[in-house]
Design an enzyme around this catalytic site. Structure first.
Site, PDB file in Angstrom:
ATOM      1  N   ASN A  36       0.944  -1.250  -0.069  1.00 14.55           N
ATOM      2  CA  ASN A  36       0.034   0.083  -0.150  1.00 14.55           C
ATOM      3  C   ASN A  36       0.893   1.280   0.211  1.00 14.55           C
ATOM      4  OD1 ASN A  36      -2.081   1.920   0.586  1.00 14.55           O
ATOM      5  ND2 ASN A  36      -3.078   0.692   2.114  1.00 14.55           N
ATOM      6  N   LYS A  48       3.308   1.323   3.195  1.00 20.97           N
ATOM      7  CA  LYS A  48       2.532   1.362   4.366  1.00 20.97           C
ATOM      8  C   LYS A  48       3.192   0.359   5.375  1.00 20.97           C
ATOM      9  CE  LYS A  48      -2.275   1.472   6.203  1.00 20.97           C
ATOM     10  NZ  LYS A  48      -3.695   1.456   5.739  1.00 20.97           N
ATOM     11  N   GLU A  60      -6.747  -5.570   4.383  1.00 21.92           N
ATOM     12  CA  GLU A  60      -5.731  -5.219   4.080  1.00 21.92           C
ATOM     13  C   GLU A  60      -4.517  -6.096   4.226  1.00 21.92           C
ATOM     14  OE1 GLU A  60      -4.310  -1.020   4.398  1.00 21.92           O
ATOM     15  OE2 GLU A  60      -5.987  -0.522   5.504  1.00 21.92           O
ATOM     16  N   CYS A 116      -2.795   6.288   6.300  1.00 14.78           N
ATOM     17  CA  CYS A 116      -3.867   5.952   6.957  1.00 14.78           C
ATOM     18  C   CYS A 116      -3.745   5.398   8.578  1.00 14.78           C
ATOM     19  CB  CYS A 116      -5.039   4.833   6.225  1.00 14.78           C
ATOM     20  SG  CYS A 116      -6.494   4.632   6.873  1.00 14.78           S
TER      21      CYS A 116
HETATM   22  N1  CDV Z   1      -7.214   2.140   5.379  1.00 15.85           N
HETATM   23  C1  CDV Z   1      -6.894   2.162   6.900  1.00 15.85           C
HETATM   24  O1  CDV Z   1      -5.981   1.974   7.349  1.00 15.85           O
HETATM   25  N2  CDV Z   1      -8.137   2.195   7.665  1.00 15.85           N
HETATM   26  C2  CDV Z   1      -7.972   1.854   9.109  1.00 15.85           C
HETATM   27  C3  CDV Z   1      -9.211   1.271   9.563  1.00 15.85           C
HETATM   28  C4  CDV Z   1      -9.366  -0.150   9.214  1.00 15.85           C
HETATM   29  C5  CDV Z   1      -9.251   1.342  11.132  1.00 15.85           C
HETATM   30  C6  CDV Z   1      -7.733   3.367   9.693  1.00 15.85           C
HETATM   31  O2  CDV Z   1      -6.905   3.173  10.672  1.00 15.85           O
HETATM   32  O3  CDV Z   1      -8.497   4.337   9.468  1.00 15.85           O
END
Ligand code: CDV
Length: 317
Positions: free
Chosen positions: A107, A124, A143, A169
């Site tokens: 990712n 990531k 994921e 994220c």
């Molecule tokens: N794409 C992500 O990493 N989403 C996570 C969700 C699954 C908790 C996040 O930390 O926002």
């Protein structure tokens, strides 16, 4: 020399399952054009900004979603974004699913300078969710099935007249993410996210999604004296609602710009990179105040180890 740059966060609304790369790139180019008109030097796009968020669907084979992965970058479908960036002199960060020539899936987010050169690539580190089908969930978050955890760590690059880092994220929830970059002097961290509003393991957290999103990024900014941009793919995508609320956060921890919609929307802020020094040279003067010898557990222990239970006895003197 002034180090004031204009930063953009190009929030995206949903990307449909059958939307082509070219259609999505057209949306990205439209946002980049807006950013140029607003005087932006750099624009952050979200995590996995070229496709729908496919880990919500289980496929029996791990390669079942490989058509959503990019095998090279820029590839012909994404090329128009790079060309437009170079023509306008606006850089960007872009998240996408990466399939390497030797078969690894990451990712990934790249950092592209104003001349269209890729100057940074981040894969990531914190991969959330699960790796097997869990039919009790209303939708999956696979994921951990489709992406490897990167072991390449967090980097900071000299770009946009400053020191720029990337995260993706779930990384934004972990203080180590920011500190790893803080220790490299970071002045601007660009973070894309896809955060479903419904959190199956503990729906009690649903109502707090917006609060937690800003809480962690504001804390990361302040505690490391850095600008932070959090940019969402929000709205209802293939029936799943995701958090929007993209934000640009100053080194003081204050939000200076925030998206008001859940769709494609550009927000911008003038960012003085020298403002970081107010925090980096005072309260968070790492060299002066950090206590390395007191933090050993942070890199030697993964989970919690509770203190030993003791028999009740006399209070310590
Ligand atoms: N794409 C992500 O990493 N989403 C996570 C969700 C699954 C908790 C996040 O930390 O926002």
């Amino acid at each position: 020399m002034s180090r004031v740059i204009t930063i953009g966060a190009a929030q995206l609304g949903p990307i449909a399952r059958d939307e082509s790369r070219s259609e999505v790139v057209e949306r990205l180019v439209g946002l980049l054009d807006q950013a140029a008109r607003a005087g932006c030097d750099v624009v952050a796009f979200p995590e996995m900004a070229l496709t729908t968020f496919f880990p919500r669907w289980f496929t029996p084979e791990v390669d079942g979603h490989d058509h959503y992965f990019e095998k090279s970058m820029p590839n012909p479908e994404v090329r128009p974004l790079f060309d437009e960036a170079r023509r306008l002199g606006v850089g960007f960060s872009l998240g996408y699913a990466e399939l390497t020539p030797d078969g690894h899936r990451y990712n990934t987010t790249i950092l592209v300078e104003r001349d269209g050169r890729i100057v940074g690539k981040y894969r990531k580190v914190h991969i959330p969710g699960h790796d097997e089908d869990e039919p009790w969930r209303p939708f999956q978050h696979l994921e951990r099935r489709y992406f490897e955890e990167s072991s390449e760590g967090f980097h900071v690059w000299r770009a946009f007249d400053g020191l720029v880092g990337l995260a993706t994220c779930n990384d934004r929830r972990w203080p180590e993410t920011y500190r790893e970059m803080g220790l490299q002097g970071v002045e601007l961290i660009l973070i894309g996210y896809n955060t479903p509003m419904f959190y199956a393991p503990d729906p009690g957290q649903n109502a707090l999604q917006g609060f937690h999103n800003h809480l962690v990024m504001q804390a990361g900014a302040y505690q490391n004296g850095t600008w932070v941009v959090g940019v969402a793919k929000g709205g209802i995508e293939e029936g799943v609602e995701s958090l929007a609320q993209s934000a640009i956060i100053a080194p003081s921890g204050q939000i200076v710009a925030q998206a008001v919609t859940t769709g494609d929307e550009l927000i911008t802020a003038r960012a003085d990179l020298d403002w970081c020094d107010h925090y980096k040279t005072t309260l968070f003067n790492f060299d002066r105040y950090r206590r390395l010898d007191q933090y050993k557990r942070i890199t030697t222990q993964r989970g919690v180890i509770l203190p030993e239970a003791r028999e009740p006895g006399p209070e310590p003197a």
